[in-house]
Design a protein around this motif. Structure first.
Motif, PDB file in Angstrom:
ATOM      1  N   VAL A   1      67.908  10.903 130.614  1.00  0.00           N
ATOM      2  CA  VAL A   1      67.653  10.407 129.252  1.00  0.00           C
ATOM      3  C   VAL A   1      67.084   8.994 129.315  1.00  0.00           C
ATOM      4  O   VAL A   1      66.104   8.661 128.639  1.00  0.00           O
ATOM      5  CB  VAL A   1      68.945  10.440 128.395  1.00  0.00           C
ATOM      6  N   GLY A   2      67.690   8.150 130.157  1.00  0.00           N
ATOM      7  CA  GLY A   2      67.229   6.765 130.281  1.00  0.00           C
ATOM      8  C   GLY A   2      65.780   6.700 130.737  1.00  0.00           C
ATOM      9  O   GLY A   2      64.967   5.953 130.163  1.00  0.00           O
ATOM     10  N   ILE A   3      65.453   7.506 131.738  1.00  0.00           N
ATOM     11  CA  ILE A   3      64.071   7.519 132.242  1.00  0.00           C
ATOM     12  C   ILE A   3      63.124   8.040 131.151  1.00  0.00           C
ATOM     13  O   ILE A   3      62.038   7.494 130.940  1.00  0.00           O
ATOM     14  CB  ILE A   3      63.977   8.383 133.526  1.00  0.00           C
ATOM     15  N   ALA A   4      63.591   9.068 130.440  1.00  0.00           N
ATOM     16  CA  ALA A   4      62.754   9.649 129.382  1.00  0.00           C
ATOM     17  C   ALA A   4      62.509   8.650 128.256  1.00  0.00           C
ATOM     18  O   ALA A   4      61.402   8.573 127.707  1.00  0.00           O
ATOM     19  CB  ALA A   4      63.422  10.913 128.834  1.00  0.00           C
ATOM     20  N   VAL A   5      63.543   7.877 127.917  1.00  0.00           N
ATOM     21  CA  VAL A   5      63.384   6.879 126.854  1.00  0.00           C
ATOM     22  C   VAL A   5      62.289   5.889 127.245  1.00  0.00           C
ATOM     23  O   VAL A   5      61.413   5.540 126.444  1.00  0.00           O
ATOM     24  CB  VAL A   5      64.721   6.133 126.579  1.00  0.00           C
ATOM     25  N   TYR A   6      62.324   5.486 128.507  1.00  0.00           N
ATOM     26  CA  TYR A   6      61.287   4.534 128.934  1.00  0.00           C
ATOM     27  C   TYR A   6      59.910   5.209 128.937  1.00  0.00           C
ATOM     28  O   TYR A   6      58.945   4.677 128.386  1.00  0.00           O
ATOM     29  CB  TYR A   6      61.593   3.977 130.331  1.00  0.00           C
ATOM     30  N   ALA A   7      59.853   6.386 129.558  1.00  0.00           N
ATOM     31  CA  ALA A   7      58.556   7.049 129.720  1.00  0.00           C
ATOM     32  C   ALA A   7      57.920   7.411 128.373  1.00  0.00           C
ATOM     33  O   ALA A   7      56.712   7.281 128.192  1.00  0.00           O
ATOM     34  CB  ALA A   7      58.734   8.304 130.576  1.00  0.00           C
ATOM     35  N   LEU A   8      58.749   7.853 127.435  1.00  0.00           N
ATOM     36  CA  LEU A   8      58.200   8.346 126.169  1.00  0.00           C
ATOM     37  C   LEU A   8      58.051   7.262 125.100  1.00  0.00           C
ATOM     38  O   LEU A   8      57.174   7.367 124.240  1.00  0.00           O
ATOM     39  CB  LEU A   8      59.082   9.472 125.614  1.00  0.00           C
TER      40      LEU A   8
END
Lengths: 394, 290
Positions: free
Chosen positions: B71-78
């Motif tokens: 989720v953390g990586i996705a928040v940054y990526a998206l």
């Protein structure tokens, strides 16, 4: 009489008949503002579901005057401004016959004003705390309380219960009181303090915990160090859960008596702590009342997934609504409904152990009865610790 | 005395776990992640959902942590990646929006009902008053141990590992780091992932010790004060910051008026920032950037 005159008369009569039929088919509009979402919704949203379920069943079985009841439900999220806007919209724009408020006490002022200004009856339901405006002698003419909770009577019951139980157990009662740092909770605990002092109880500490507190263990430690063997609270059950866990983790073995809530029975079943009780003025499902079967059947029929014990308050407010509409009769309007509510007597089929009675001067149940429910480890179920104890509203 | 120390140690550990996430993201991207408390809540709900589905503690915990990392990586990526180059306050506003969205999603998916993860892991059987004269429960001891391990691991990673050195390089000189071949987005995404993992760990402990509801995101604000007092970009300052905030809160609750306990950390922030606007262990340069 000319042919034209006859035609006119026939047309007028026909129009009258059509209007009368249309009026009979027109639904009775009841407004609801409730904390359906938001931080406090877990206590109030199931009550709205309970009311909806009752009305669905009523409409299916034949509502009073053969008119469908239409609930107009608005979400106030427990916020005063939203509740005030909702009340204004429901009463002035939607022209509802009456209103139900199922939300926190902070939302009352704006809604009460709209009700008073427009001479519309407003019924507080479920977990809504009965405010001073419904108590005699200075009763607000348009505000009624069908809810579970009232600060004064609960203090009159809970503190003597603790005293009685401690005496039976041969304990020297050392009482601690806990509030959440919100006005209504502080008021509830202040009233408990008054009762405790009047009864000569050794009050070791009284604290108000902020709703934003990260950890209540220091408060628990405070009670442990001061030697409290009973802790009584007038606060949301979420605080009681935190306190009980913190106290137990410190090895505290005393009795914790908390206020009931919509999901109190479920909480007791989850925590399974025999020395954690909740005082309640409404029956839990362990009572095996036929009305619970009726609720279960209705929930199954209409596909409602909410646990029935959480919907009791809403179901009761549905019973009140039905009784009021039946008493009001055909052609019910705001004024007649108001008259009907002023002399209402509702048998809640045991959900409240005493009948719900309102008079012109008292818009709260005139005679309340309380008990304490707690987990019985031997039986593996929640049970009532003593018979219902009547408390007169003063 | 043992109880007082135990309470401070437990609360400070929770703030260290949570506060480390703030520090890590701030160091890597100069953004105050105000969605951190909400991401903690999401991780805790992930843990609870797996427990309720019968996955057991041994599976639920690592799975929830992996979920949180993703989720953390996705928040940054998206969301956050596209804001690189904008002034920092744009990123901060974006994290506020993310927090609101996560909070709403949690309420919709899991409703506002209070949940009790502890009851699903045999709470009654847990020796909750196991050690230190009954002052420190087993769960508390676990929280302290995990916080120490996480903090130590993070400090080691930042100082010794290639990833940590890259993170520091990005924090100090992003342009130079990029020119030297550091893949900035990848490194910052990883820091978001680790930050959210730590938040989820804090959420798991908090919800198991206390309760789980969508409102526990507010714990994130208290941890933010700890990070702020220590100096936002300073991992070394986090521990004294957390101890100060925890001590102020716990002592006010136990010996003073508990009503003031939530206000005291913010009062402490005002005092510290008045004396040292960059925090106890922060640097002047960071204040200018903020």
């Amino acid at each position: 009489m000319t042919r034209t005159a006859w035609s006119g008369r026939i047309a007028a009569v026909a129009l009258g008949v059509v209007c009368a039929c249309l009026h009979a088919q027109e639904p009775i509009r009841i407004g609801v503002t409730g904390a359906i979402t938001g931080p406090v919704s877990s206590s109030y949203s199931p009550q709205v579901d309970g009311l909806r379920l009752y009305v669905q069943q009523l409409n299916e079985n034949g509502a009073p005057g053969k008119r469908r009841i239409e609930l107009i439900v608005l979400d106030d999220q427990g916020q005063p401004a939203r509740a005030a806007t909702n009340a204004k919209r429901l009463i002035e724009d939607e022209k509802v016959l009456a209103m139900q408020l199922i939300s926190v006490s902070a939302t009352y002022a704006g809604a009460f004003k709209s009700a008073r200004d427009n001479r519309t009856s407003l019924i507080l339901s479920g977990m809504s705390v009965c405010p001073s405006q419904v108590f005699p002698p200075n009763t607000d003419p348009y505000v009624y309380c069908a809810g579970f909770i009232a600060t004064g009577p609960e203090a009159q019951y809970a503190i003597p219960f603790a005293k009685r139980r401690a005496r039976e157990a041969g304990q020297d009662l050392k009482l601690g009181l806990v509030a959440m740092d919100v006005p209504v909770s502080r008021q509830g605990v202040d009233e408990m303090e008054q009762v405790a002092r009047a009864q000569g109880i050794n009050l070791v500490d009284k604290v108000a915990v902020p709703p934003t507190a990260t950890d209540v263990k220091p408060v628990a430690a405070r009670f442990v160090q001061r030697g409290a063997n009973w802790i009584v609270t007038w606060a949301p059950i979420s605080l009681s859960i935190q306190m009980v866990k913190a106290l137990r983790s410190l090895g505290w073995d005393g009795f914790y008596l908390g206020a009931s809530s919509a999901d109190a029975e479920q909480v007791l079943q989850t925590l399974k702590d025999p020395k954690f009780g909740v005082y309640a003025s409404h029956a839990f499902t362990v009572e095996s009342l036929p009305v619970f079967k009726e609720m279960r059947a209705a929930a199954g029929r209409f596909g409602v997934k909410e646990r029935i014990e959480n919907m009791t308050g809403g179901w009761i407010s549905g019973m009140v609504l039905e009784a009021a509409l039946r008493k009001c009769g055909v052609g019910c309007d705001r004024a007649r409904l108001h008259e009907a509510l002023d002399g209402l007597n509702v048998d809640t089929k045991g959900l409240y152990p005493t009948p719900l009675e309102w008079t012109k001067n008292s818009h709260i149940r005139s005679r309340l009865a309380y008990t304490v429910y707690a987990w019985n480890a031997q039986k593996g179920q929640v049970e009532r610790l003593e018979p219902w104890t009547p408390v007169d509203v003063k | 005395m043992a109880i007082v120390l135990a309470n401070i140690a437990t609360l400070a550990s929770l703030y260290v776990l949570l506060g480390a996430g703030y520090v890590l993201v701030y160091r890597a991207s100069r953004i105050l992640n105000l969605a951190h408390g909400d991401l903690m809540t999401l991780g805790a709900y992930g843990f609870f959902t797996l427990l309720a589905a019968g996955a057991g503690l041994a599976w639920s915990t690592p799975s929830a942590l992996v979920f949180a990392t993703v989720v953390g990586i996705a928040v940054y990526a998206l969301c956050m990646r596209s804001l690189v180059g904008y002034p920092p306050f744009v990123g901060v506003l974006a994290t506020i929006a993310i927090g609101i969205i996560v909070r709403a999603a949690v309420s919709v998916i899991w409703t506002g009902r209070t949940q009790h993860p502890a009851s699903l892991i045999g709470e009654a059987e847990l020796p909750l008053a196991a050690s230190w004269g009954g002052a420190l429960s087993l769960m508390d001891a676990g929280l302290v141990a995990v916080a120490i391990a996480a903090y130590g691991g993070l400090a080691f990673m930042l100082r010794r590992s290639k990833l940590g050195i890259q993170m520091r390089a990005i924090a100090e000189q992003p342009l130079l780091a990029a020119q030297l071949g550091v893949r900035i987005h990848r490194v910052v995404a990883v820091s978001w992932g680790i930050s959210t993992l730590l938040a989820a760990a804090a959420g798991i402990f908090y919800s198991t010790r206390s309760l789980l509801s969508p409102e526990i995101w507010m714990v994130g604000l208290a941890a933010f004060t700890a990070a702020l007092i220590g100096g936002l970009g300073s991992l070394a300052g986090l521990v004294p910051g957390a101890i100060l905030v925890a001590a102020a809160e716990a002592l006010t609750m136990q010996f003073g008026d508990p009503t003031l306990s939530s206000a005291v950390p913010y009062l402490l922030v005002l005092v510290v920032l008045w004396v040292r606007p960059w925090g106890l262990f922060g640097t002047r340069e960071e204040v200018e950037r903020v």
